[in-house]
Motif scaffolding. Structure first.
Motif, PDB file in Angstrom:
ATOM      1  N   GLY A  32      54.681   0.273  50.747  1.00 32.09           N
ATOM      2  CA  GLY A  32      54.372  -0.878  49.900  1.00 32.09           C
ATOM      3  C   GLY A  32      52.931  -1.326  50.038  1.00 32.09           C
ATOM      4  N   VAL A  33      52.446  -1.365  51.263  1.00 24.02           N
ATOM      5  CA  VAL A  33      51.047  -1.747  51.504  1.00 24.02           C
ATOM      6  C   VAL A  33      50.100  -0.682  50.947  1.00 24.02           C
ATOM      7  CG1 VAL A  33      49.328  -2.119  53.316  1.00 24.02           C
ATOM      8  CG2 VAL A  33      51.550  -3.226  53.471  1.00 24.02           C
ATOM      9  N   ALA A  34      50.441   0.591  51.146  1.00 23.55           N
ATOM     10  CA  ALA A  34      49.601   1.669  50.609  1.00 23.55           C
ATOM     11  C   ALA A  34      49.532   1.581  49.084  1.00 23.55           C
ATOM     12  CB  ALA A  34      50.142   3.026  51.040  1.00 23.55           C
ATOM     13  N   ALA A  35      50.652   1.314  48.440  1.00 27.47           N
ATOM     14  CA  ALA A  35      50.663   1.180  46.983  1.00 27.47           C
ATOM     15  C   ALA A  35      49.838  -0.023  46.535  1.00 27.47           C
ATOM     16  CB  ALA A  35      52.099   1.059  46.477  1.00 27.47           C
ATOM     17  N   ALA A  36      49.898  -1.107  47.286  1.00 28.30           N
ATOM     18  CA  ALA A  36      49.110  -2.291  46.938  1.00 28.30           C
ATOM     19  C   ALA A  36      47.614  -2.016  47.081  1.00 28.30           C
ATOM     20  CB  ALA A  36      49.523  -3.468  47.812  1.00 28.30           C
ATOM     21  N   VAL A  37      47.238  -1.276  48.111  1.00 28.44           N
ATOM     22  CA  VAL A  37      45.823  -0.925  48.306  1.00 28.44           C
ATOM     23  C   VAL A  37      45.341  -0.024  47.168  1.00 28.44           C
ATOM     24  CG1 VAL A  37      44.246   0.376  49.793  1.00 28.44           C
ATOM     25  CG2 VAL A  37      45.821  -1.270  50.802  1.00 28.44           C
ATOM     26  N   ILE A  73      55.513   0.151  44.522  1.00 30.20           N
ATOM     27  CA  ILE A  73      55.798  -1.041  45.340  1.00 30.20           C
ATOM     28  C   ILE A  73      57.260  -1.449  45.181  1.00 30.20           C
ATOM     29  CG2 ILE A  73      55.311  -3.505  45.592  1.00 30.20           C
ATOM     30  CD1 ILE A  73      52.400  -2.852  44.859  1.00 30.20           C
ATOM     31  N   VAL A  74      57.742  -1.475  43.954  1.00 36.37           N
ATOM     32  CA  VAL A  74      59.133  -1.862  43.706  1.00 36.37           C
ATOM     33  C   VAL A  74      60.093  -0.857  44.342  1.00 36.37           C
ATOM     34  CG1 VAL A  74      60.869  -2.184  41.900  1.00 36.37           C
ATOM     35  CG2 VAL A  74      58.586  -3.156  41.629  1.00 36.37           C
ATOM     36  N   LEU A  75      59.797   0.433  44.192  1.00 34.88           N
ATOM     37  CA  LEU A  75      60.663   1.448  44.793  1.00 34.88           C
ATOM     38  C   LEU A  75      60.682   1.326  46.316  1.00 34.88           C
ATOM     39  CD1 LEU A  75      59.778   4.514  42.568  1.00 34.88           C
ATOM     40  CD2 LEU A  75      61.991   3.362  42.704  1.00 34.88           C
ATOM     41  N   ALA A  84      58.938   6.619  46.107  1.00 30.17           N
ATOM     42  CA  ALA A  84      57.750   5.773  46.007  1.00 30.17           C
ATOM     43  C   ALA A  84      56.498   6.549  46.398  1.00 30.17           C
ATOM     44  CB  ALA A  84      57.901   4.540  46.894  1.00 30.17           C
ATOM     45  N   THR A  85      56.618   7.402  47.412  1.00 32.40           N
ATOM     46  CA  THR A  85      55.471   8.214  47.822  1.00 32.40           C
ATOM     47  C   THR A  85      55.075   9.181  46.710  1.00 32.40           C
ATOM     48  OG1 THR A  85      56.155   8.056  50.131  1.00 32.40           O
ATOM     49  CG2 THR A  85      54.619   9.809  49.569  1.00 32.40           C
ATOM     50  N   ALA A  86      56.047   9.788  46.056  1.00 35.45           N
ATOM     51  CA  ALA A  86      55.758  10.706  44.953  1.00 35.45           C
ATOM     52  C   ALA A  86      55.108   9.960  43.784  1.00 35.45           C
ATOM     53  CB  ALA A  86      57.031  11.401  44.504  1.00 35.45           C
ATOM     54  N   VAL A  87      55.622   8.793  43.467  1.00 34.46           N
ATOM     55  CA  VAL A  87      55.058   7.997  42.377  1.00 34.46           C
ATOM     56  C   VAL A  87      53.654   7.536  42.727  1.00 34.46           C
ATOM     57  CG1 VAL A  87      55.310   5.818  41.106  1.00 34.46           C
ATOM     58  CG2 VAL A  87      57.281   7.302  41.451  1.00 34.46           C
TER      59      VAL A  87
END
Length: 102
Positions: A32-37, A73-75, A84-87
């Motif tokens: 989630g933090v990685a996606a936000a960054v 983030i949602v996933l 989420a990692t793939a997305v």
């Protein structure tokens, strides 16, 4: 009496879990933090590129990357960390391609 010391039993990872592996909760948080960054970096880059040369293509490509980062983030919050990692990887690839296609 066992071969383990008193404190060794509390630091053991338990059966089936290697030491140093993330718990599911930690994995969700990290992704989630990685996606936000990534989302923040894409938004800043989109703003800079759109201010320099406004185009619908720029807006569209970076918009897709933002949508994919938000989806990651949602996933992550729903516990689908691998998806989420793939997305997130897809969103990052879109952002890189958008920069290269400039």
């Amino acid at each position: 009496m066992t071969a383990l010391g008193e404190n060794d039993a509390t630091t053991s990872a338990g059966p089936g879990r290697p030491t140093g592996a993330l718990t599911p909760r930690q994995a969700r948080l990290v992704r989630g933090v990685a996606a936000a960054v990534v989302m923040l970096a894409v938004a800043v880059t989109m703003g800079v590129r759109f201010a320099a040369e406004p185009s619908l293509l720029t807006l569209g490509l970076y918009g897709v990357a933002l949508i994919l980062s938000g989806t990651a983030i949602v996933l992550s919050r729903l516990g689908r960390t691998r998806v989420a990692t793939a997305v997130l990887g897809g969103g990052l690839a879109v952002a890189v391609l958008a920069v290269l296609l400039r």
